[in-house]
Motif scaffolding. Structure first.
Motif, PDB file in Angstrom:
ATOM      1  N   LEU A  21      94.949  23.935  30.135  1.00 54.86           N
ATOM      2  CA  LEU A  21      95.737  22.990  29.342  1.00 54.86           C
ATOM      3  C   LEU A  21      95.848  21.632  30.032  1.00 54.86           C
ATOM      4  O   LEU A  21      95.620  20.587  29.418  1.00 54.86           O
ATOM      5  N   LEU A  22      96.192  21.639  31.318  1.00 55.33           N
ATOM      6  CA  LEU A  22      96.501  20.385  32.005  1.00 55.33           C
ATOM      7  C   LEU A  22      95.284  19.703  32.628  1.00 55.33           C
ATOM      8  O   LEU A  22      95.046  18.515  32.394  1.00 55.33           O
ATOM      9  N   ALA A  23      94.548  20.405  33.463  1.00 51.94           N
ATOM     10  CA  ALA A  23      93.487  19.778  34.260  1.00 51.94           C
ATOM     11  C   ALA A  23      92.479  18.966  33.436  1.00 51.94           C
ATOM     12  O   ALA A  23      92.133  17.841  33.835  1.00 51.94           O
ATOM     13  N   PRO A  24      91.990  19.459  32.295  1.00 54.10           N
ATOM     14  CA  PRO A  24      90.987  18.673  31.555  1.00 54.10           C
ATOM     15  C   PRO A  24      91.546  17.395  30.926  1.00 54.10           C
ATOM     16  O   PRO A  24      90.779  16.559  30.458  1.00 54.10           O
ATOM     17  N   ARG A  25      92.862  17.244  30.899  1.00 55.39           N
ATOM     18  CA  ARG A  25      93.483  16.139  30.170  1.00 55.39           C
ATOM     19  C   ARG A  25      94.276  15.206  31.083  1.00 55.39           C
ATOM     20  O   ARG A  25      95.047  14.394  30.587  1.00 55.39           O
ATOM     21  N   MET A  26      94.075  15.326  32.392  1.00 53.39           N
ATOM     22  CA  MET A  26      94.918  14.584  33.318  1.00 53.39           C
ATOM     23  C   MET A  26      94.150  13.735  34.325  1.00 53.39           C
ATOM     24  O   MET A  26      94.489  13.678  35.503  1.00 53.39           O
ATOM     25  N   ASN A  27      93.108  13.071  33.865  1.00 59.79           N
ATOM     26  CA  ASN A  27      92.500  12.022  34.673  1.00 59.79           C
ATOM     27  C   ASN A  27      92.075  12.492  36.067  1.00 59.79           C
ATOM     28  O   ASN A  27      92.362  11.848  37.077  1.00 59.79           O
ATOM     29  N   ASN A  28      91.389  13.638  36.117  1.00 56.29           N
ATOM     30  CA  ASN A  28      90.912  14.175  37.399  1.00 56.29           C
ATOM     31  C   ASN A  28      92.043  14.377  38.406  1.00 56.29           C
ATOM     32  O   ASN A  28      91.903  14.090  39.611  1.00 56.29           O
ATOM     33  N   ALA A  29      93.164  14.849  37.929  1.00 52.25           N
ATOM     34  CA  ALA A  29      94.325  15.069  38.792  1.00 52.25           C
ATOM     35  C   ALA A  29      93.994  16.045  39.913  1.00 52.25           C
ATOM     36  O   ALA A  29      93.311  17.050  39.700  1.00 52.25           O
ATOM     37  N   GLN A  30      94.504  15.750  41.118  1.00 50.32           N
ATOM     38  CA  GLN A  30      94.369  16.684  42.225  1.00 50.32           C
ATOM     39  C   GLN A  30      95.206  17.922  41.929  1.00 50.32           C
ATOM     40  O   GLN A  30      96.352  17.818  41.479  1.00 50.32           O
ATOM     41  N   ILE A  31      94.636  19.101  42.158  1.00 53.81           N
ATOM     42  CA  ILE A  31      95.350  20.358  41.922  1.00 53.81           C
ATOM     43  C   ILE A  31      95.774  20.955  43.257  1.00 53.81           C
ATOM     44  O   ILE A  31      94.952  21.169  44.147  1.00 53.81           O
ATOM     45  N   PHE A  32      97.061  21.214  43.377  1.00 51.48           N
ATOM     46  CA  PHE A  32      97.616  21.894  44.543  1.00 51.48           C
ATOM     47  C   PHE A  32      98.033  23.302  44.111  1.00 51.48           C
ATOM     48  O   PHE A  32      98.843  23.450  43.193  1.00 51.48           O
ATOM     49  N   ALA A  33      97.478  24.317  44.742  1.00 49.87           N
ATOM     50  CA  ALA A  33      97.849  25.696  44.446  1.00 49.87           C
ATOM     51  C   ALA A  33      98.795  26.181  45.539  1.00 49.87           C
ATOM     52  O   ALA A  33      98.387  26.344  46.692  1.00 49.87           O
ATOM     53  N   ILE A  34     100.053  26.373  45.185  1.00 46.21           N
ATOM     54  CA  ILE A  34     101.048  26.880  46.135  1.00 46.21           C
ATOM     55  C   ILE A  34     101.069  28.384  45.945  1.00 46.21           C
ATOM     56  O   ILE A  34     101.856  28.944  45.170  1.00 46.21           O
ATOM     57  N   GLU A  35     100.182  29.071  46.630  1.00 49.21           N
ATOM     58  CA  GLU A  35      99.905  30.465  46.315  1.00 49.21           C
ATOM     59  C   GLU A  35      99.417  31.199  47.551  1.00 49.21           C
ATOM     60  O   GLU A  35      98.789  30.610  48.429  1.00 49.21           O
ATOM     61  N   SER A  36      99.719  32.487  47.592  1.00 54.29           N
ATOM     62  CA  SER A  36      99.234  33.295  48.705  1.00 54.29           C
ATOM     63  C   SER A  36      98.620  34.615  48.260  1.00 54.29           C
ATOM     64  O   SER A  36      97.947  35.280  49.045  1.00 54.29           O
ATOM     65  N   THR A  37      98.826  35.008  46.986  1.00 47.75           N
ATOM     66  CA  THR A  37      98.373  36.336  46.575  1.00 47.75           C
ATOM     67  C   THR A  37      97.537  36.358  45.304  1.00 47.75           C
ATOM     68  O   THR A  37      96.652  37.196  45.168  1.00 47.75           O
ATOM     69  N   GLN A 177      84.098  35.151  33.534  1.00 42.36           N
ATOM     70  CA  GLN A 177      82.967  34.291  33.882  1.00 42.36           C
ATOM     71  C   GLN A 177      83.301  33.323  35.021  1.00 42.36           C
ATOM     72  O   GLN A 177      82.432  32.585  35.487  1.00 42.36           O
ATOM     73  N   ARG A 178      84.587  33.312  35.425  1.00 40.17           N
ATOM     74  CA  ARG A 178      85.067  32.430  36.491  1.00 40.17           C
ATOM     75  C   ARG A 178      84.716  30.967  36.179  1.00 40.17           C
ATOM     76  O   ARG A 178      84.111  30.247  36.982  1.00 40.17           O
ATOM     77  N   THR A 179      85.144  30.551  34.984  1.00 39.36           N
ATOM     78  CA  THR A 179      84.868  29.194  34.540  1.00 39.36           C
ATOM     79  C   THR A 179      86.029  28.684  33.696  1.00 39.36           C
ATOM     80  O   THR A 179      87.011  29.384  33.479  1.00 39.36           O
ATOM     81  N   THR A 180      85.920  27.453  33.222  1.00 39.37           N
ATOM     82  CA  THR A 180      86.981  26.828  32.443  1.00 39.37           C
ATOM     83  C   THR A 180      86.462  26.425  31.066  1.00 39.37           C
ATOM     84  O   THR A 180      85.249  26.348  30.845  1.00 39.37           O
ATOM     85  N   ILE A 181      87.384  26.144  30.159  1.00 40.40           N
ATOM     86  CA  ILE A 181      86.992  25.670  28.839  1.00 40.40           C
ATOM     87  C   ILE A 181      86.208  24.372  28.959  1.00 40.40           C
ATOM     88  O   ILE A 181      85.200  24.166  28.270  1.00 40.40           O
ATOM     89  N   GLY A 182      86.654  23.499  29.854  1.00 40.70           N
ATOM     90  CA  GLY A 182      85.956  22.235  30.040  1.00 40.70           C
ATOM     91  C   GLY A 182      84.501  22.437  30.429  1.00 40.70           C
ATOM     92  O   GLY A 182      83.606  21.759  29.910  1.00 40.70           O
ATOM     93  N   ALA A 183      84.254  23.364  31.341  1.00 36.51           N
ATOM     94  CA  ALA A 183      82.882  23.639  31.773  1.00 36.51           C
ATOM     95  C   ALA A 183      82.051  24.226  30.639  1.00 36.51           C
ATOM     96  O   ALA A 183      80.873  23.892  30.470  1.00 36.51           O
TER      97      ALA A 183
END
Length: 242
Positions: A21-37, A177-183
């Protein structure tokens, strides 16, 4: 715009919201994943910065110089993330929107309300807290009565029924497929034509080509629906700011 995607409960589709939803529409925004699992946008082929909730100070310094960012906060890290955020006065002001995906289950809706209360307790304004109704089967009003009722009662957040992502098998196929709608949409391969030309005895090839053509067919209408949901999401924020 800088958007944090979070919820105290897991399995509500935070990474789907961040990646599709967000990444393809946000001007190449940097993505930070706050995640460990759990799965992150990196598992779908997107470039991310991976960190843990206790590293909020590092994230905060990055946010100060970025115009666009997506912060995908995993349920296993949200306590640390919010706890460390509270140590930096007004640090939440560096995030334009706090987006909370929610699904139909009673537990998810209760935990979403808990997340809303935690953000409000940190001083986040109601206009900057929005829910995304995720995995909607047919009716937001029928499936999310608890959230809509709490929005009317509390006034702590925005619950716009147009900010909805509907249940669709495309998201499971994208994960496989480990891909995105944008791809998928940027892939110009004519899989239908390749299917016509393929050796019918090559079952593995037939299956792959068929899956990719099906994925393209599903991705187009879903992408249009995501366009509408994103417009509703940021439209509320823009109206409030104006």
């Amino acid at each position: 715009m800088k958007i944090a995607v979070l919820n105290y409960t897991g399995s509500v589709g935070k990474t789907v919201i961040a990646s599709h939803l967000l990444a393809p529409r946000m001007n190449n925004a940097q993505i930070f994943a706050i995640e460990s699992t759990n799965e992150t946008a990196g598992d779908l082929g997107l470039d991310i910065d991976l960190m843990r909730g206790e590293q909020f100070g590092s994230l905060f310094r990055d946010l100060l110089i970025l115009d666009d960012a997506i912060i995908d906060v995993g349920a296993s890290n949200i306590e640390d993330f919010l706890g460390h955020m509270s140590k930096y006065e007004d640090s939440h002001e560096e995030i334009d929107l706090f987006v909370l995906p929610v699904i139909e289950s009673g537990k998810a809706q209760r935990e979403t309300i808990k997340t809303i209360q935690a953000l409000a307790g940190l001083g986040v304004e109601p206009k900057r807290i929005q829910v995304v109704f995720n995995r909607v089967e047919s009716s937001v009003e029928d499936e999310f009565a608890a959230i809509l009722g709490y929005a009317d009662q509390s006034g702590l957040f925005v619950a716009n029924q147009d900010v909805a992502v509907y249940e669709n098998e495309v998201f499971e196929m994208l994960a496989e497929q480990r891909t995105t709608i944008g791809a998928v949409l940027s892939d110009t391969t004519d899989y239908r034509q390749q299917l016509r030309e393929a050796d019918r005895k090559n079952k593995k090839l037939i299956q792959r080509l068929s899956s990719m053509h099906t994925l393209q067919s599903l991705a187009r209408p879903v992408n249009r629906q995501l366009d509408r949901a994103f417009a509703a999401l940021v439209g509320v924020a823009a109206t409030e700011e104006a």
